[in-house]
Design an enzyme around this catalytic site. Structure first.
Site, short mmCIF file in Angstrom:
data_model
loop_
_atom_site.label_atom_id
_atom_site.label_comp_id
_atom_site.label_asym_id
_atom_site.label_seq_id
_atom_site.Cartn_x
_atom_site.Cartn_y
_atom_site.Cartn_z
N ASP A 105 -1.42 -0.60 6.09
CA ASP A 105 -1.52 -0.03 7.35
C ASP A 105 -3.25 -0.12 7.72
OD1 ASP A 105 -2.05 2.15 5.17
OD2 ASP A 105 -2.74 3.09 7.11
N ASP A 121 0.94 -1.25 0.08
CA ASP A 121 -0.03 -0.10 -0.17
C ASP A 121 1.04 1.23 0.10
OD1 ASP A 121 -2.34 1.64 0.38
OD2 ASP A 121 -1.63 1.86 2.48
N ASP A 123 -0.18 5.38 0.94
CA ASP A 123 -0.35 6.05 2.02
C ASP A 123 -0.61 5.58 3.29
OD1 ASP A 123 -0.58 8.57 3.26
OD2 ASP A 123 -1.90 9.52 2.02
#
Length: 256
Positions: A208, A10, A12
């Site tokens: 995240d 991923d 951001d």
């Protein structure tokens, strides 16, 4: 721990935080490259081209990758449509240049004149007229595709509306469920696996956000690595019925 050959990562919250670097992520990606692992950034952002994303990673985050290392929902949407529709199929698009260019490169014709498909993604210049066209075309029989279901996006002003907010408006007005492409759906993961030509058992998803990155891995039957540098918090994740395969505080903790 398995010897994973591919890493879906991923952006951001995992690789960076907006304009802020996450130093451990840069070191992690460098270690992957040094050991010959396949690195593919899998992102729900449909507004930017892979080339733009790669340039940003190189220039602002000292992560040496190319457009070939980036897989956006725009590319996944184009790949999915190409798997079910012939070239020259007509598509009406609510979205920005990244999405439109991806579809045009696959040979689709972008038009509001009797399209077979309506694709809705993030469009920061969306207007009532664009939404009206999308709704009327879907109600007339065009198939409805949504790039991703993200309700919000973080920026310097706070949590602003994401692509999912626009998709939901069109869904409500048409009473039609779209085919969704991006995380946590399995479609983007299957398309990404085809891109790297690796079996899912040899690939791990790193992110995240439990509800996008980790659930996407769960939905396609892949292993996952949750890193606590972004959205999800340990006290929240522990309550989930299905846990990530692995959890780390930062990516320096991951042994390749």
């Amino acid at each position: 721990m398995k010897d994973y050959q591919g890493y879906f990562i991923d952006l951001d919250g995992t690789t960076y935080k907006g304009k802020e670097r996450i130093p451990a992520a840069g070191r992690f990606i460098k270690r992957l490259q040094e050991t010959g692992k396949e690195v593919l950034f899998v992102t729900n952002n449909s507004t930017r081209t892979p080339d733009f994303v790669a340039k940003n990673l190189r220039k602002n985050h000292d992560i040496n990758v190319t457009a070939e290392n980036v897989y956006t929902t725009a590319i996944a949407t184009a790949d999915y449509l190409r798997s079910i529709a012939p070239a020259k199929s007509k598509i009406y698009v609510i979205g920005e240049s990244g999405l439109k260019l991806a579809l045009e490169k696959r040979g689709f014709i972008l038009t509001d004149d009797q399209p077979e498909y309506v694709v809705v993604g993030l469009d920061t210049s969306v207007t009532y007229e664009k939404l009206e066209k999308a709704v009327l075309l879907i109600r007339s029989g065009a198939k409805f595709i949504g790039t991703n279901a993200d309700s919000n996006l973080p920026n310097e002003r706070g949590m602003v509306p994401g692509a999912g907010s626009i998709v939901k408006l069109v869904e409500y007005a048409t009473q039609t469920k779209p085919v969704m492409i991006g995380k946590p759906e399995a479609i983007i993961m299957k398309m990404a696996l085809e891109r790297v030509q690796l079996p899912k058992e040899k690939v791990i998803m790193v992110g995240d956000n439990y509800h996008t990155d980790i659930e996407a891995a769960i939905n396609v039957g892949m292993d996952s690595l949750l890193v606590y540098t972004g959205l999800s918090r340990p006290e929240e994740v522990i309550k989930e019925k299905i846990q990530p395969t692995y959890k780390v505080n930062n990516l320096d903790e991951w042994k390749i």
